[in-house]
Write a protein that holds these residues in place. Structure first.
Motif, PDB file in Angstrom:
ATOM      1  N   UNK A 104       0.873  -1.176   0.000  1.00 39.29           N
ATOM      2  CA  UNK A 104       0.000   0.000   0.000  1.00 39.29           C
ATOM      3  C   UNK A 104       0.907   1.222   0.000  1.00 39.29           C
ATOM      4  N   UNK A 105       0.678   2.165  -0.920  1.00 39.00           N
ATOM      5  CA  UNK A 105       1.571   3.316  -1.072  1.00 39.00           C
ATOM      6  C   UNK A 105       0.829   4.615  -0.796  1.00 39.00           C
ATOM      7  N   UNK A 106       1.606   5.641  -0.416  1.00 43.80           N
ATOM      8  CA  UNK A 106       1.039   6.984  -0.238  1.00 43.80           C
ATOM      9  C   UNK A 106       0.673   7.539  -1.604  1.00 43.80           C
ATOM     10  N   UNK A 107      -0.486   8.151  -1.691  1.00 44.76           N
ATOM     11  CA  UNK A 107      -0.956   8.668  -2.986  1.00 44.76           C
ATOM     12  C   UNK A 107      -0.497  10.104  -3.246  1.00 44.76           C
ATOM     13  N   UNK A 108       0.227  10.721  -2.284  1.00 39.71           N
ATOM     14  CA  UNK A 108       0.773  12.071  -2.458  1.00 39.71           C
ATOM     15  C   UNK A 108       1.801  12.310  -1.351  1.00 39.71           C
ATOM     16  N   UNK A 109       2.620  13.324  -1.533  1.00 39.60           N
ATOM     17  CA  UNK A 109       3.581  13.690  -0.489  1.00 39.60           C
ATOM     18  C   UNK A 109       2.830  14.185   0.743  1.00 39.60           C
ATOM     19  N   UNK A 110       3.401  13.927   1.912  1.00 41.38           N
ATOM     20  CA  UNK A 110       2.757  14.428   3.116  1.00 41.38           C
ATOM     21  C   UNK A 110       3.449  13.952   4.373  1.00 41.38           C
ATOM     22  N   UNK A 111       2.805  14.199   5.512  1.00 36.41           N
ATOM     23  CA  UNK A 111       3.324  13.823   6.829  1.00 36.41           C
ATOM     24  C   UNK A 111       2.348  12.850   7.479  1.00 36.41           C
ATOM     25  N   UNK A 112       2.892  11.739   7.954  1.00 37.93           N
ATOM     26  CA  UNK A 112       2.059  10.733   8.622  1.00 37.93           C
ATOM     27  C   UNK A 112       1.593  11.292   9.966  1.00 37.93           C
ATOM     28  N   UNK A 113       0.293  11.310  10.170  1.00 33.00           N
ATOM     29  CA  UNK A 113      -0.260  11.801  11.444  1.00 33.00           C
ATOM     30  C   UNK A 113      -0.722  10.657  12.351  1.00 33.00           C
ATOM     31  N   UNK A 114      -1.132   9.553  11.740  1.00 29.24           N
ATOM     32  CA  UNK A 114      -1.561   8.378  12.509  1.00 29.24           C
ATOM     33  C   UNK A 114      -0.962   7.149  11.842  1.00 29.24           C
ATOM     34  N   UNK A 115      -0.399   6.241  12.653  1.00 22.85           N
ATOM     35  CA  UNK A 115       0.144   4.992  12.121  1.00 22.85           C
ATOM     36  C   UNK A 115       0.000   3.923  13.201  1.00 22.85           C
ATOM     37  N   UNK A 116      -0.958   2.993  13.033  1.00 22.84           N
ATOM     38  CA  UNK A 116      -1.141   1.951  14.043  1.00 22.84           C
ATOM     39  C   UNK A 116      -2.588   1.509  14.136  1.00 22.84           C
ATOM     40  N   UNK A 117      -2.878   0.897  15.254  1.00 25.36           N
ATOM     41  CA  UNK A 117      -4.196   0.301  15.440  1.00 25.36           C
ATOM     42  C   UNK A 117      -5.270   1.349  15.691  1.00 25.36           C
ATOM     43  N   UNK A 118      -6.434   1.130  15.051  1.00 20.18           N
ATOM     44  CA  UNK A 118      -7.599   1.979  15.245  1.00 20.18           C
ATOM     45  C   UNK A 118      -8.742   1.094  15.738  1.00 20.18           C
ATOM     46  N   UNK A 119      -9.288   1.455  16.881  1.00 10.36           N
ATOM     47  CA  UNK A 119     -10.339   0.631  17.496  1.00 10.36           C
ATOM     48  C   UNK A 119     -11.709   0.897  16.906  1.00 10.36           C
ATOM     49  N   UNK A 120     -11.790   1.836  15.981  1.00  8.55           N
ATOM     50  CA  UNK A 120     -13.100   2.161  15.421  1.00  8.55           C
ATOM     51  C   UNK A 120     -13.474   1.315  14.238  1.00  8.55           C
ATOM     52  N   UNK A 121     -12.712   0.259  13.945  1.00  9.75           N
ATOM     53  CA  UNK A 121     -13.084  -0.626  12.853  1.00  9.75           C
ATOM     54  C   UNK A 121     -12.106  -0.621  11.694  1.00  9.75           C
ATOM     55  N   UNK A 122     -11.185   0.341  11.666  1.00  9.48           N
ATOM     56  CA  UNK A 122     -10.234   0.434  10.553  1.00  9.48           C
ATOM     57  C   UNK A 122      -9.061  -0.535  10.716  1.00  9.48           C
ATOM     58  N   UNK A 123      -8.899  -1.124  11.898  1.00 11.04           N
ATOM     59  CA  UNK A 123      -7.766  -2.015  12.121  1.00 11.04           C
ATOM     60  C   UNK A 123      -6.468  -1.238  12.082  1.00 11.04           C
ATOM     61  N   UNK A 124      -5.446  -1.852  11.492  1.00 12.58           N
ATOM     62  CA  UNK A 124      -4.179  -1.138  11.312  1.00 12.58           C
ATOM     63  C   UNK A 124      -4.380  -0.050  10.245  1.00 12.58           C
ATOM     64  N   UNK A 125      -4.129   1.194  10.634  1.00 16.10           N
ATOM     65  CA  UNK A 125      -4.529   2.331   9.782  1.00 16.10           C
ATOM     66  C   UNK A 125      -3.390   3.354   9.695  1.00 16.10           C
ATOM     67  N   UNK A 126      -3.336   4.052   8.571  1.00 19.53           N
ATOM     68  CA  UNK A 126      -2.380   5.154   8.356  1.00 19.53           C
ATOM     69  C   UNK A 126      -3.156   6.361   7.856  1.00 19.53           C
ATOM     70  N   UNK A 127      -2.949   7.502   8.540  1.00 15.02           N
ATOM     71  CA  UNK A 127      -3.485   8.783   8.066  1.00 15.02           C
ATOM     72  C   UNK A 127      -2.309   9.662   7.642  1.00 15.02           C
ATOM     73  N   UNK A 128      -2.477  10.340   6.498  1.00 15.22           N
ATOM     74  CA  UNK A 128      -1.415  11.235   5.981  1.00 15.22           C
ATOM     75  C   UNK A 128      -2.009  12.608   5.710  1.00 15.22           C
TER      76      UNK A 128
END
Length: 304
Positions: free
Chosen positions: A218-242
């Motif tokens: 899974x790749x980043x679709x644009x340049x940016x800064x990772x704000x979240x990286x890890x487990x999400x208890x809301x149903x997303x599982x292992x998740x990355x926000x950029x």
């Protein structure tokens, strides 16, 4: 009157008759005066001749020195004239370079360009005019003309530099915006669930699901800064926000493994996770969201 007389006796050696010459005093005075006058005239003539000869030699020397000085001055003026001509040629070359730069950059021509900017382009070569010996005024006028043209060219090039700098800044800004705008697929695979209402209108899907094998990058679709990286208890599982800046944010859910950390700077196309089925998931896929100013939008509009 002085009536005195002087007698001069002439006595021969051989006993001839003695002769006497009677000279009045007045004659003697006249004779002495005439001799003195002749001596004075001869001395004056000689002095004048000597003075004239010296003056002529001095004038000839001065004339020769003036000729040498004039010849040297002409050589110096000719050298200055050649330098002025070379400077004019260099100014014209700068004008040609500026013209090419304007053509390459799309910047329109400068209205202050040289009147002689087309000189020497080979289209016409007629020359002529009467010969005139160089003088200081000619060279001074030529140098003044070169100075004016250099000032005009400097001002024109300065304006061109400012325009090109602004264009470069805008290009960099646009590149930055483009680089931070989501525009590629986050992974390979098939769209298993589109954006919007699904399951008969009972559920709103805020992204798209792309299904493929476990471990698919899974790749980043644009340049940016990772704000979240890890487990999400809301149903997303292992998740990355950029956070991509300019109001753009992307989310990648259900990953098997996340390989970036919060605070990392990522580039478009950089691997950030591997596909899995964590969280609320029925099989290996990536849940991909695009948010603009906090609002979810259809990712299909940001995929080429």
């Amino acid at each position: 009157m002085d009536n005195r007389e002087y007698t001069i006796k002439i006595i021969p050696h051989q006993g001839s008759d003695v002769r006497s010459v009677h000279l009045p005093m007045q004659w003697i005075k006249y004779a002495l005066f005439s001799v003195a006058a002749v001596v004075i005239l001869l001395a004056g003539a000689f002095s004048y001749s000597v003075y004239s000869s010296y003056s002529l030699r001095n004038e000839a020397s001065q004339i020769e020195k003036l000729k040498e000085a004039n010849s040297l001055q002409q050589e110096q003026l000719l050298e200055l004239s050649k330098k002025a001509t070379n400077l004019q040629d260099e100014v014209e070359q700068l004008g040609q370079i500026e013209k090419e730069l304007r053509q390459l950059s799309g910047v329109p021509g400068d209205e202050t360009g040289d009147a002689n900017s087309n000189a020497g382009d080979g289209t016409h070569n007629g020359q002529g005019g009467p010969y005139k010996q160089l003088d200081l005024k000619d060279v001074s006028n030529a140098l003044d003309n070169v100075e004016k043209r250099v000032a005009q060219r400097r001002a024109s090039l300065t304006r061109l530099r400012e325009i090109l700098n602004e264009q470069h800044r805008q290009i960099q800004q646009q590149e930055s915006v483009n680089a931070s705008t989501p525009s590629i697929w986050p992974s390979t695979g098939d769209v298993s669930s589109p954006f919007g209402m699904r399951w008969g209108g009972s559920d709103f899907h805020p992204g798209i699901d792309i299904a493929d094998d476990y471990g698919t990058p899974i790749v980043a679709t644009a340049d940016g800064i990772v704000t979240v990286a890890g487990w999400n208890s809301g149903g997303y599982g292992n998740m990355v926000d950029i956070d991509h800046g300019n109001g753009f944010m992307t989310r990648y859910g259900h990953a098997q493994q996340v390989v970036v950390s919060a605070g990392d700077h990522v580039k478009r196309g950089q691997v950030i996770a591997y596909m899995g089925s964590t969280g609320f998931s029925t099989g290996p896929h990536v849940h991909y969201e695009v948010r603009v100013n906090g609002q979810v939008v259809n990712p299909a509009g940001y995929i080429r």
